[in-house]
Write an enzyme that holds these catalytic residues in place. Structure first.
Site, PDB file in Angstrom:
ATOM      1  N   GLY A 151       0.831  -1.216   0.000  1.00 56.04           N
ATOM      2  CA  GLY A 151       0.000   0.000   0.000  1.00 56.04           C
ATOM      3  C   GLY A 151       0.860   1.258   0.000  1.00 56.04           C
ATOM      4  O   GLY A 151       1.993   1.253   0.441  1.00 56.04           O
TER       5      GLY A 151
ATOM      6  N   ARG B 155      -1.946   8.796   3.316  1.00 55.55           N
ATOM      7  CA  ARG B 155      -2.298   9.677   4.446  1.00 55.55           C
ATOM      8  C   ARG B 155      -1.115  10.027   5.329  1.00 55.55           C
ATOM      9  O   ARG B 155      -1.220  10.881   6.203  1.00 55.55           O
ATOM     10  CB  ARG B 155      -3.425   9.032   5.278  1.00 55.55           C
ATOM     11  CG  ARG B 155      -4.789   9.245   4.664  1.00 55.55           C
ATOM     12  CD  ARG B 155      -5.859   8.510   5.424  1.00 55.55           C
ATOM     13  NE  ARG B 155      -5.794   7.064   5.200  1.00 55.55           N
ATOM     14  CZ  ARG B 155      -6.479   6.171   5.905  1.00 55.55           C
ATOM     15  NH1 ARG B 155      -7.242   6.548   6.898  1.00 55.55           N
ATOM     16  NH2 ARG B 155      -6.371   4.880   5.623  1.00 55.55           N
TER      17      ARG B 155
ATOM     18  N   GLN C 160       3.954  -6.576  -6.090  1.00 55.10           N
ATOM     19  CA  GLN C 160       2.588  -6.376  -6.573  1.00 55.10           C
ATOM     20  C   GLN C 160       2.619  -5.058  -7.340  1.00 55.10           C
ATOM     21  O   GLN C 160       2.663  -3.988  -6.737  1.00 55.10           O
ATOM     22  CB  GLN C 160       1.605  -6.303  -5.392  1.00 55.10           C
ATOM     23  CG  GLN C 160       0.156  -6.189  -5.842  1.00 55.10           C
ATOM     24  CD  GLN C 160      -0.784  -5.764  -4.720  1.00 55.10           C
ATOM     25  OE1 GLN C 160      -0.381  -5.162  -3.728  1.00 55.10           O
ATOM     26  NE2 GLN C 160      -2.056  -6.072  -4.884  1.00 55.10           N
TER      27      GLN C 160
ATOM     28  N   GLY D 287     -13.308  -3.166   8.476  1.00 63.11           N
ATOM     29  CA  GLY D 287     -14.288  -4.141   8.026  1.00 63.11           C
ATOM     30  C   GLY D 287     -15.005  -4.726   9.235  1.00 63.11           C
ATOM     31  O   GLY D 287     -14.390  -4.999  10.261  1.00 63.11           O
TER      32      GLY D 287
ATOM     33  N   LYS E 223      36.837  11.898  21.433  1.00 58.60           N
ATOM     34  CA  LYS E 223      36.576  11.138  20.198  1.00 58.60           C
ATOM     35  C   LYS E 223      37.696  10.147  19.950  1.00 58.60           C
ATOM     36  O   LYS E 223      38.873  10.509  20.056  1.00 58.60           O
ATOM     37  CB  LYS E 223      36.485  12.108  19.017  1.00 58.60           C
ATOM     38  CG  LYS E 223      36.115  11.436  17.718  1.00 58.60           C
ATOM     39  CD  LYS E 223      36.762  12.083  16.510  1.00 58.60           C
ATOM     40  CE  LYS E 223      38.175  11.585  16.320  1.00 58.60           C
ATOM     41  NZ  LYS E 223      38.796  12.030  15.071  1.00 58.60           N
TER      42      LYS E 223
ATOM     43  N   ASN F 256      44.348  17.653  16.654  1.00 56.48           N
ATOM     44  CA  ASN F 256      44.604  16.376  15.979  1.00 56.48           C
ATOM     45  C   ASN F 256      44.527  16.468  14.472  1.00 56.48           C
ATOM     46  O   ASN F 256      44.838  15.514  13.780  1.00 56.48           O
ATOM     47  CB  ASN F 256      43.627  15.307  16.480  1.00 56.48           C
ATOM     48  CG  ASN F 256      42.180  15.689  16.236  1.00 56.48           C
ATOM     49  OD1 ASN F 256      41.837  16.874  16.192  1.00 56.48           O
ATOM     50  ND2 ASN F 256      41.335  14.696  16.074  1.00 56.48           N
TER      51      ASN F 256
ATOM     52  N   ARG G 130      55.312  28.931  27.608  1.00 58.91           N
ATOM     53  CA  ARG G 130      54.821  30.302  27.669  1.00 58.91           C
ATOM     54  C   ARG G 130      55.993  31.249  27.919  1.00 58.91           C
ATOM     55  O   ARG G 130      56.982  30.902  28.568  1.00 58.91           O
ATOM     56  CB  ARG G 130      53.753  30.453  28.735  1.00 58.91           C
ATOM     57  CG  ARG G 130      54.164  30.086  30.119  1.00 58.91           C
ATOM     58  CD  ARG G 130      53.071  30.473  31.104  1.00 58.91           C
ATOM     59  NE  ARG G 130      53.489  30.170  32.456  1.00 58.91           N
ATOM     60  CZ  ARG G 130      53.131  29.097  33.135  1.00 58.91           C
ATOM     61  NH1 ARG G 130      52.365  28.195  32.581  1.00 58.91           N
ATOM     62  NH2 ARG G 130      53.559  28.920  34.357  1.00 58.91           N
TER      63      ARG G 130
HETATM   64  C1  UD1 Z   1      -8.331  -3.977   5.486  1.00 55.17           C
HETATM   65  C2  UD1 Z   1      -9.469  -5.008   5.504  1.00 55.17           C
HETATM   66  C3  UD1 Z   1     -10.463  -4.618   6.600  1.00 55.17           C
HETATM   67  C4  UD1 Z   1      -9.763  -4.566   7.927  1.00 55.17           C
HETATM   68  C5  UD1 Z   1      -8.565  -3.611   7.872  1.00 55.17           C
HETATM   69  C6  UD1 Z   1      -7.746  -3.767   9.143  1.00 55.17           C
HETATM   70  C7  UD1 Z   1      -9.730  -5.790   3.226  1.00 55.17           C
HETATM   71  C8  UD1 Z   1     -10.532  -5.677   1.974  1.00 55.17           C
HETATM   72  N1  UD1 Z   1     -10.116  -4.999   4.216  1.00 55.17           N
HETATM   73  O1  UD1 Z   1      -8.910  -2.737   5.137  1.00 55.17           O
HETATM   74  O2  UD1 Z   1     -11.496  -5.577   6.658  1.00 55.17           O
HETATM   75  O3  UD1 Z   1     -10.671  -4.121   8.951  1.00 55.17           O
HETATM   76  O4  UD1 Z   1      -7.711  -3.945   6.762  1.00 55.17           O
HETATM   77  O5  UD1 Z   1      -6.691  -2.852   9.175  1.00 55.17           O
HETATM   78  O6  UD1 Z   1      -8.833  -6.582   3.287  1.00 55.17           O
HETATM   79  N2  UD1 Z   1      -2.206  -3.857   0.601  1.00 55.17           N
HETATM   80  C9  UD1 Z   1      -1.415  -4.395  -0.386  1.00 55.17           C
HETATM   81  N3  UD1 Z   1      -1.879  -4.387  -1.666  1.00 55.17           N
HETATM   82  C10 UD1 Z   1      -3.077  -3.890  -2.004  1.00 55.17           C
HETATM   83  C11 UD1 Z   1      -3.889  -3.346  -0.990  1.00 55.17           C
HETATM   84  C12 UD1 Z   1      -3.431  -3.351   0.309  1.00 55.17           C
HETATM   85  O7  UD1 Z   1      -0.299  -4.857  -0.133  1.00 55.17           O
HETATM   86  O8  UD1 Z   1      -3.410  -3.929  -3.181  1.00 55.17           O
HETATM   87  C13 UD1 Z   1      -1.710  -3.877   1.982  1.00 55.17           C
HETATM   88  C14 UD1 Z   1      -1.536  -2.503   2.556  1.00 55.17           C
HETATM   89  O9  UD1 Z   1      -0.173  -2.084   2.388  1.00 55.17           O
HETATM   90  C15 UD1 Z   1      -1.817  -2.736   4.032  1.00 55.17           C
HETATM   91  C16 UD1 Z   1      -2.836  -3.869   4.024  1.00 55.17           C
HETATM   92  O10 UD1 Z   1      -2.697  -4.504   2.771  1.00 55.17           O
HETATM   93  O11 UD1 Z   1      -0.668  -3.182   4.724  1.00 55.17           O
HETATM   94  C17 UD1 Z   1      -4.258  -3.378   4.228  1.00 55.17           C
HETATM   95  O12 UD1 Z   1      -4.623  -2.551   3.162  1.00 55.17           O
HETATM   96  P1  UD1 Z   1      -5.579  -1.293   3.355  1.00 55.17           P
HETATM   97  O13 UD1 Z   1      -5.855  -0.712   2.020  1.00 55.17           O
HETATM   98  O14 UD1 Z   1      -5.058  -0.413   4.396  1.00 55.17           O
HETATM   99  O15 UD1 Z   1      -6.906  -2.024   3.847  1.00 55.17           O
HETATM  100  P2  UD1 Z   1      -8.062  -1.418   4.706  1.00 55.17           P
HETATM  101  O16 UD1 Z   1      -8.960  -0.614   3.848  1.00 55.17           O
HETATM  102  O17 UD1 Z   1      -7.504  -0.775   5.928  1.00 55.17           O
END
Ligand code: UD1
Ligand code: CA
Length: 453
Positions: free
Chosen positions: A11, A15, A73, A136, A348, A383, A437
């Site tokens: 991700g 933010r 990814q 979620g 040092k 030094n 001196r």
């Molecule tokens: C996700 C869960 C949600 C849960 C929450 C907890 C899903 C659909 N939702 O939501 O139910 O309550 O986490 O924190 O799984 N990431 C990837 N590749 C991607 C998307 C995300 O590696 O394509 C990684 C992000 O870097 C992160 C994690 O997956 O470490 C969660 O992704 P994020 O988009 O933050 O999910 P949430 O919307 O928070």
């Protein structure tokens, strides 16, 4: 049962408003992802796979750990898509635990419980939060069986009222997971492949979803903003402080103590407020550290007192030394023992022998100092000649008068005395008085100029 762990870290972390990938932001001096990686290895799995994102080479470099398997990814199409990328790396394994790179406080003991208690093809870690917004929600039937997870953005008002949330941490049978992932569709509010949709699939196939909860809800909290990162930093620091106090370390205020690395402490160590320890720090028995002192990669032996406002880095402090207040000790320094280093002294890359004293306003660099030496206030080792660094050798029991410049390379012999205010550029021989001196003169008949009336 062979266990693999997949850590999702692709991700963007918009933010955080940062150029640095989110999972490289630091908690207690280590990247968020590193905390999760360490916890993962604590579970002794067969394999740990990290899913990293486009442009995330920095992530691979920062985590340089040969044991990790890296999977890219390229497009972030959702958590389900992310896990799908990791499938080829899970060949030959029975179960996979999914962790998040931005959920750094999850503890091995909580994960261990999920692993040990899950007998079905799907284990899920949930927590109950007073404010579940953003997460979620876990939907259950009247008998309390988990039915599915609904993301906040797809949830009805009624579903949003549910306070049990998905931490995102899942344990899955690899073969079943393959089938389920193949059937995911991005038919939802965010147009993503949700990993969470596999739960409804499992339930549909008659799999009983096993639920476990972490010891503390905060273990499941993610970092999305700098404010959340700061809040988790405080939690982590409190945990460390509690552990140290349980081991017998006195923290005069556990809320004003920061450990960004590891501490090995002997008995009856006392740390005053605002002490910051970084890297690997070892403190022997009875060590006391004063307020506002920073120790970075330092070994401190028994009975040492470090007073307020010192900065000590990559040094070895032998037994019984007294340092500070306001001392700076830089890399490559060894105090053999019983030495005194006082205020506004910088040392040092030097060795300071047994019982030697550098008490006030001095710079000692690239120096080998014997035992029982006394360095007068304001003494400087010169030094650096503008191109090269040179060494100063000071023999046992030498006495250097105040405000002396020792122009290296230079030797002061055992028991030598150097008169105050000298510039010593040649050897000062053992047991003799050396000074440079000019003789003091008094001019007879001189008077100060006077203004005319
Ligand atoms: C996700 C869960 C949600 C849960 C929450 C907890 C899903 C659909 N939702 O939501 O139910 O309550 O986490 O924190 O799984 N990431 C990837 N590749 C991607 C998307 C995300 O590696 O394509 C990684 C992000 O870097 C992160 C994690 O997956 O470490 C969660 O992704 P994020 O988009 O933050 O999910 P949430 O919307 O928070
Ligand atoms: Ca998140």
């Amino acid at each position: 049962m062979k266990l693999g762990i997949v850590i999702l870290a692709a991700g963007q972390g918009t933010r955080m408003r940062s150029r640095l990938p989110k999972v490289l932001h630091q908690l207690a001096g280590r990247p968020l992802l590193q905390h999760v990686v360490e916890t993962a290895f604590a579970l002794a799995p067969e394999r740990v796979v990290v899913v990293y994102g486009h442009g995330g080479e920095a992530v691979r470099r920062a985590l340089a750990d040969e044991r990790l398997v890296w999977v890219e990814q390229r497009e972030q199409l959702g958590t389900g898509h992310a896990v799908q990328q990791a499938l080829p790396a899970l060949e030959g394994l029975d179960r996979v635990l999914v962790l998040y790179g931005d959920v750094p406080l999850i503890r091995a003991a909580s994960l261990r419980r999920l692993i040990d208690t899950t007998e079905s093809a799907l284990g899920l870690m949930t927590v109950n939060l007073a404010d579940p917004s953003g997460y979620g929600r876990v939907l259950r039937d009247q008998a309390g069986n988990v039915l599915r997870i609904v993301e906040e953005k797809d949830a009805s008002a009624e579903e949003k009222a549910v306070t049990e949330i998905n931490t995102g941490i899942l344990l899955l049978e690899v073969e079943r997971l393959k089938e389920w992932l193949a059937r995911l569709s991005p038919d939802n509010a965010q147009g993503e492949y949700y990993l969470t949709d596999v739960i409804a699939m499992a339930v549909h196939e008659g799999v009983a979803v096993h639920v476990a909860q972490p010891a503390e809800a905060v273990e499941a909290e993610g970092v999305n903003t700098r404010a959340q990162l700061a809040a988790l930093e405080r939690v982590f620091q409190r945990w460390q402080a509690e552990e140290l106090m349980a081991q017998g370390v006195t923290l005069l205020d556990p809320a004003r103590f920061d450990l960004r690395g590891s501490l090995r402490a002997g008995t009856d160590v006392v740390l005053d407020v605002n002490v910051i320890l970084e890297g690997e720090v070892a403190l022997g028995d009875g060590v006391r550290v004063g307020a506002n002192t920073v120790l970075r990669d330092v070994r401190v032996e028994d009975g040492v007192t470090i007073l307020e406002n010192c900065v000590i880095e990559q040094a070895h402090i032998g037994p019984g030394c007294r340092i500070g207040p306001f001392s700076r000790i830089r890399p490559g320094t060894e105090l053999v023992g019983e030495a005194h280093v006082g205020n506004f002294v910088e040392i040092k890359n030097s060795t300071i022998g047994l019982g030697s004293k550098v008490n006030h306003l001095s710079y000692v660099g690239d120096t080998h100092m014997g035992a029982g030496v006394n360095i007068g206030a304001g003494t400087i080792t010169c030094n650096y000649d503008g191109a090269y660094k040179h060494r100063t050798l000071i023999g046992d029991n030498a006495f250097i008068g105040s405000n002396t410049a020792l122009v290296a390379p230079v030797t002061v012999g055992d028991g030598a005395t150097v008169g105050a205010g000298s510039v010593i550029a040649k050897e000062a021989p053992a047991q003799k008085l050396t000074l440079t001196r000019p003789r003091q003169v008094t001019i007879e008949g001189w008077s100060r100029p006077q203004k005319e009336k």
